[in-house]
Design a protein around this motif. Structure first.
Motif, PDB file in Angstrom:
ATOM      1  N   SER A 100      64.605 -29.812  26.508  1.00 55.84           N
ATOM      2  CA  SER A 100      64.251 -29.036  25.323  1.00 55.84           C
ATOM      3  C   SER A 100      62.735 -28.907  25.243  1.00 55.84           C
ATOM      4  CB  SER A 100      64.789 -29.740  24.071  1.00 55.84           C
ATOM      5  OG  SER A 100      64.030 -29.421  22.941  1.00 55.84           O
ATOM      6  N   ILE A 101      62.241 -27.708  25.047  1.00 60.66           N
ATOM      7  CA  ILE A 101      60.790 -27.500  24.959  1.00 60.66           C
ATOM      8  C   ILE A 101      60.209 -28.241  23.759  1.00 60.66           C
ATOM      9  CG2 ILE A 101      59.015 -25.763  24.473  1.00 60.66           C
ATOM     10  CD1 ILE A 101      60.481 -23.878  26.357  1.00 60.66           C
ATOM     11  N   ILE A 102      60.949 -28.260  22.654  1.00 62.74           N
ATOM     12  CA  ILE A 102      60.493 -29.001  21.472  1.00 62.74           C
ATOM     13  C   ILE A 102      60.324 -30.478  21.812  1.00 62.74           C
ATOM     14  CG2 ILE A 102      61.119 -29.767  19.148  1.00 62.74           C
ATOM     15  CD1 ILE A 102      62.549 -27.105  18.764  1.00 62.74           C
ATOM     16  N   ASN A 103      61.323 -31.030  22.496  1.00 59.96           N
ATOM     17  CA  ASN A 103      61.265 -32.439  22.880  1.00 59.96           C
ATOM     18  C   ASN A 103      60.148 -32.688  23.897  1.00 59.96           C
ATOM     19  OD1 ASN A 103      62.376 -35.216  23.053  1.00 59.96           O
ATOM     20  ND2 ASN A 103      62.850 -34.604  25.147  1.00 59.96           N
ATOM     21  N   ALA A 104      59.991 -31.758  24.845  1.00 61.46           N
ATOM     22  CA  ALA A 104      58.953 -31.905  25.871  1.00 61.46           C
ATOM     23  C   ALA A 104      57.558 -31.924  25.244  1.00 61.46           C
ATOM     24  CB  ALA A 104      59.062 -30.779  26.891  1.00 61.46           C
ATOM     25  N   LYS A 105      57.346 -31.073  24.250  1.00 63.47           N
ATOM     26  CA  LYS A 105      56.039 -31.048  23.579  1.00 63.47           C
ATOM     27  C   LYS A 105      55.810 -32.345  22.799  1.00 63.47           C
ATOM     28  CE  LYS A 105      55.399 -26.046  23.295  1.00 63.47           C
ATOM     29  NZ  LYS A 105      55.216 -24.861  22.421  1.00 63.47           N
ATOM     30  N   ARG A 106      56.877 -32.881  22.195  1.00 65.29           N
ATOM     31  CA  ARG A 106      56.759 -34.152  21.472  1.00 65.29           C
ATOM     32  C   ARG A 106      56.402 -35.283  22.427  1.00 65.29           C
ATOM     33  NH1 ARG A 106      58.923 -38.846  20.790  1.00 65.29           N
ATOM     34  NH2 ARG A 106      60.327 -38.416  22.524  1.00 65.29           N
ATOM     35  N   GLU A 107      57.108 -35.343  23.567  1.00 65.15           N
ATOM     36  CA  GLU A 107      56.835 -36.391  24.555  1.00 65.15           C
ATOM     37  C   GLU A 107      55.421 -36.263  25.114  1.00 65.15           C
ATOM     38  OE1 GLU A 107      59.684 -36.762  27.670  1.00 65.15           O
ATOM     39  OE2 GLU A 107      61.392 -36.915  26.308  1.00 65.15           O
ATOM     40  N   SER A 108      55.031 -35.040  25.439  1.00 66.78           N
ATOM     41  CA  SER A 108      53.698 -34.818  26.006  1.00 66.78           C
ATOM     42  C   SER A 108      52.604 -35.230  25.023  1.00 66.78           C
ATOM     43  CB  SER A 108      53.531 -33.345  26.391  1.00 66.78           C
ATOM     44  OG  SER A 108      54.441 -32.981  27.422  1.00 66.78           O
ATOM     45  N   LYS A 109      52.810 -34.934  23.743  1.00 65.25           N
ATOM     46  CA  LYS A 109      51.842 -35.332  22.716  1.00 65.25           C
ATOM     47  C   LYS A 109      51.721 -36.853  22.641  1.00 65.25           C
ATOM     48  CE  LYS A 109      50.135 -31.619  20.756  1.00 65.25           C
ATOM     49  NZ  LYS A 109      48.664 -31.372  20.747  1.00 65.25           N
ATOM     50  N   LYS A 110      52.867 -37.524  22.740  1.00 68.79           N
ATOM     51  CA  LYS A 110      52.846 -38.987  22.692  1.00 68.79           C
ATOM     52  C   LYS A 110      52.079 -39.553  23.879  1.00 68.79           C
ATOM     53  CE  LYS A 110      55.612 -43.163  22.308  1.00 68.79           C
ATOM     54  NZ  LYS A 110      56.942 -43.768  22.107  1.00 68.79           N
ATOM     55  N   VAL A 111      52.305 -38.988  25.061  1.00 69.81           N
ATOM     56  CA  VAL A 111      51.585 -39.439  26.253  1.00 69.81           C
ATOM     57  C   VAL A 111      50.086 -39.225  26.064  1.00 69.81           C
ATOM     58  CG1 VAL A 111      51.197 -39.020  28.713  1.00 69.81           C
ATOM     59  CG2 VAL A 111      53.531 -39.084  27.818  1.00 69.81           C
ATOM     60  N   GLU A 112      49.712 -38.065  25.554  1.00 68.49           N
ATOM     61  CA  GLU A 112      48.288 -37.781  25.320  1.00 68.49           C
ATOM     62  C   GLU A 112      47.670 -38.793  24.358  1.00 68.49           C
ATOM     63  OE1 GLU A 112      47.460 -33.059  26.072  1.00 68.49           O
ATOM     64  OE2 GLU A 112      48.115 -33.668  24.073  1.00 68.49           O
ATOM     65  N   ARG A 113      48.378 -39.082  23.259  1.00 72.18           N
ATOM     66  CA  ARG A 113      47.854 -40.026  22.268  1.00 72.18           C
ATOM     67  C   ARG A 113      47.647 -41.410  22.875  1.00 72.18           C
ATOM     68  NH1 ARG A 113      51.823 -37.894  18.836  1.00 72.18           N
ATOM     69  NH2 ARG A 113      53.057 -39.799  19.088  1.00 72.18           N
ATOM     70  N   GLU A 114      48.655 -41.875  23.623  1.00 72.73           N
ATOM     71  CA  GLU A 114      48.580 -43.221  24.190  1.00 72.73           C
ATOM     72  C   GLU A 114      47.514 -43.322  25.278  1.00 72.73           C
ATOM     73  OE1 GLU A 114      50.207 -45.861  22.988  1.00 72.73           O
ATOM     74  OE2 GLU A 114      50.941 -44.479  21.446  1.00 72.73           O
TER      75      GLU A 114
END
Length: 376
Positions: free
Chosen positions: A70-84
């Motif tokens: 899911s693109i929505i889920n992918a953007k959420r995961e990518s944001k989390k990776v960026e933050r961490e």
């Protein structure tokens, strides 16, 4: 080097990707400073949304929607990776095994090594859960994987099969690819010298009875019994349907590699087997082939998916064409049994192939070579 390791759960858990993630994580920790970013904690709102969308697509279109891509889920995961990652200092590389959604939408300027055992186009209508997908799911899956590969500096492929697909489907030019097979997910292998004895022990090892070809395995052993071959089948990972209860079929069930007693039980089973019979109709890699080779056990299987990298005909087993049936499998095994020298050579070569390629020490060495290329 300082590595960010992306995982969909606890990387030390043997249940995560059949222990493959744990092996990678353990090996990398031995030489590098590894920080884990766990992307498995999904928001309740997103879970509810995905469930509703999945049901709606099934109800209206009679199709499947796969929320994993899911693109929505992918953007959420990518944001989390960026933050961490932004919380850390001097990160050299991000390593992302089999989680394209976690790197599809990140923009950090840090080299990314992406590992995969299959591309999304390969998986469509190949594995059961990715059959009859709606157009949205197909679009999102290809989009996410394409962006993940474009964001990567290097793509590690678990087989030649997937490498060909990465090159073909995503027009990889500047991004380098390399095939590095997985190793065995059992530590401290305890192989015994294999020889043809009065009773032939055959191992079937798989959780998914249908996909792994459980019925064909049982029919093969029945056929050998009809030919007066004293053969016994040991089923590990699953329980067969009731109609497959026979005196020569032994159901072990699922063995948890996180449990020391069950892990040792699995080692003992491997030690006493003559063949691995896995007529799998869909397989991206097959860790079990590496494990069997480590124990000097020839593998008999179908020529499908990424199996060709793990089973080499005449070296550590044989691959039959996908149209072959249980009679053909029985013929193959019987030929090996009747030619003791051929069988012994298969066992010796299987162990050698494991030592040369199908082990995690080799994987680690080749991965470190890639690290040097990416960081230079």
């Amino acid at each position: 080097m300082k590595i960010v390791f992306i995982a969909d759960g606890n990387p030390a858990d043997n249940r995560l990707w059949s222990g493959t993630i744990k092996q990678m994580y353990t090996k990398l920790k031995q030489e590098h400073e590894v920080t884990v970013v766990d992307v498995s904690n999904y928001s309740k709102i997103l879970i509810i949304f995905n469930k509703c969308l999945t049901r709606l697509v099934k109800l209206i279109l009679k199709k499947k929607y796969n929320a994993t891509y899911s693109i929505i889920n992918a953007k959420r995961e990518s944001k989390k990776v960026e933050r961490e990652v932004c919380k850390l200092k001097n990160v050299d590389v991000i390593f992302c095994p089999a989680k394209s959604s976690s790197i599809a939408y990140i923009n950090l300027g840090i080299p990314i090594i992406y590992l995969t055992d299959a591309t999304f186009p390969q998986m469509i209508n190949y594995y059961e859960h990715l059959t009859n997908l709606c157009k949205l799911s197909i679009y999102e899956g290809k989009k996410i994987e394409g962006k993940a590969i474009s964001n990567s500096s290097f793509v590690i492929c678990a087989s030649e099969w997937v490498r060909e697909s990465v090159t073909k489907n995503y027009k990889v030019n500047k991004i380098e690819t390399r095939v590095i097979p997985f190793g065995a997910n059992i530590d401290e292998l305890l192989p015994k010298k294999k020889k043809i004895e009065e009773q032939i022990n055959i191992l079937f090892c798989g959780v998914d009875w249908k996909r792994k070809g459980g019925t064909t395995a049982v029919e093969t052993v029945r056929e050998l019994q009809h030919r007066n071959v004293n053969v016994h089948l040991y089923l590990v990972g699953c329980k067969p349907p009731e109609e497959f209860v026979e005196p020569f079929i032994h159901t072990i069930g699922f063995l948890d590699k996180n449990d020391e007693r069950e892990r040792n039980q699995l080692k003992e089973i491997y030690s006493n087997m003559n063949f691995l019979l896995l007529p799998t109709i869909a397989e991206c890699a097959g860790i079990v082939f590496a494990e069997a080779s480590g124990y000097g056990i020839p593998s008999i299987t179908y020529n499908t998916g990424g199996v060709g990298t793990y089973v080499i005909d005449g070296i550590n087993g044989f691959k039959l064409p996908i149209e072959a049936n249980y009679v053909n499998f029985a013929d193959c095994i019987e030929r090996c049994i009747n030619d003791e020298k051929t069988y012994e050579n298969l066992c010796i070569r299987a162990k050698e192939y494991y030592k040369v390629l199908l082990n995690w020490e080799t994987w680690e060495k080749l991965f470190n070579d890639i690290l040097k290329e990416v960081i230079k």
